[in-house]
Design a protein around this motif. Sequence first.
Motif, short mmCIF file in Angstrom:
data_model
loop_
_atom_site.label_atom_id
_atom_site.label_comp_id
_atom_site.label_asym_id
_atom_site.label_seq_id
_atom_site.Cartn_x
_atom_site.Cartn_y
_atom_site.Cartn_z
N GLU A 32 0.80 -1.23 0.00
CA GLU A 32 0.00 0.00 0.00
C GLU A 32 0.84 1.28 0.00
N ARG A 33 2.17 1.15 0.16
CA ARG A 33 3.03 2.34 0.27
C ARG A 33 3.60 2.69 -1.11
N PRO A 34 3.17 3.79 -1.72
CA PRO A 34 3.59 4.09 -3.10
C PRO A 34 5.09 4.29 -3.26
N VAL A 35 5.73 5.00 -2.34
CA VAL A 35 7.18 5.23 -2.47
C VAL A 35 7.94 3.91 -2.36
N LEU A 36 7.49 3.06 -1.45
CA LEU A 36 8.15 1.77 -1.28
C LEU A 36 7.96 0.89 -2.51
N VAL A 37 6.76 0.87 -3.05
CA VAL A 37 6.50 0.07 -4.26
C VAL A 37 7.38 0.57 -5.41
N LYS A 38 7.45 1.89 -5.55
CA LYS A 38 8.29 2.47 -6.61
C LYS A 38 9.75 2.07 -6.44
N ASN A 39 10.28 2.25 -5.23
CA ASN A 39 11.69 1.93 -4.99
C ASN A 39 11.98 0.45 -5.17
N LYS A 84 0.70 -6.83 -10.84
CA LYS A 84 -0.72 -6.56 -11.13
C LYS A 84 -1.42 -5.93 -9.93
N ASP A 85 -1.17 -6.51 -8.76
CA ASP A 85 -1.80 -5.97 -7.54
C ASP A 85 -1.34 -4.54 -7.27
N ALA A 86 -0.02 -4.31 -7.45
CA ALA A 86 0.52 -2.98 -7.20
C ALA A 86 -0.08 -1.97 -8.17
N ASP A 88 -3.29 5.35 -10.33
CA ASP A 88 -3.40 6.79 -10.54
C ASP A 88 -2.15 7.56 -10.10
N ASP A 89 -1.08 6.83 -9.78
CA ASP A 89 0.18 7.45 -9.37
C ASP A 89 1.21 7.26 -10.50
#
Length: 313
Positions: free
Chosen positions: A222-229, A261-263, A269-270
């Motif tokens: 659920e953490r966008p910055v963490l998913v991105k990194n 897919k889940d991410a 929308d990010d």
Amino acid sequence: EFMQAFWDIEEAQAKAIQHLASFVRDKSALPYLLTFTELIIFAMKTHVDSLELQVDGCSLLLEILSQALEQDVVMALDENVTGSLLETVRKHSENEELLSLVCTLLMMISASEVAAENLREVGVIPDLLSILRNFLHNEKICLSCCGVLWSLAASENNVDQALLKSAVPVTSAVLQEHLQNGAVTESACSALWALSLQGCLTENEYEPTTVLLLDVFRMNPERPVLVKNTCLALASLLRLSEISALRFITDSKGSGINLIKDAYHLHYDDPAVVESICVLINEMAQYDDVVLDMLSQKMEELLSEIKSWFPSS
């Protein structure tokens, strides 16, 4: 004037720092923040053996830097500041409370390219790694130290490659220790991504690091910055290693394709997250066996959806 007149008297410096602390909380102190910083650093260097003065000094420096950030005041901190903080670290290397304060300061300071260069020159990396090994349980210390490592490893300036390579297992240990702490894993993933971009991982580290990053992905979707990194760190590994790519799709806890897919559905929308997912997919597509798996899991549908959401990107 009082601090300069009685610079060699520890009690006088301690009292003055306490008095400055009450003054700093007043917005009218803004024009004097740099002067205060210089006085505090001089007192800390002069009385480096005094644990109480170091704690009070670091606490006030944190207050000053936080205020400067809030008010968009640029603090031009020179090598005296970084050198003094490192001296404090080395003199009080067993004191967890003080190290937590100093490491937070170092992380804030290292955001500046000039300060990061100063930290490199005074040789901070071995100290950071030693602190991490000794205080792996401390979330605040781990977050701060990994933040500094990120700043140093992401810099374009040359850093000793052997030193950075020695940071990889320590950073991985931080991730394993704090898998459920989103803030710490964000910081550690940033550091690991920067280290992988610098070519600091050995061939033997590719696969276990991939598995570890997949675990991070699962624990904190659920953490966008963490998913991105995490996506960017995985992409840099897959760029280097087909073994990592195969592990990504065949991991015993579930395929990384499902995680992607889940991410995407959580963060569609990010743009920053979606871009990092696309970077990862692009690296996956260079391996034939991985492409076959992507086709079997209908990844083209996901890509079509991304194109429709971001037609101009």
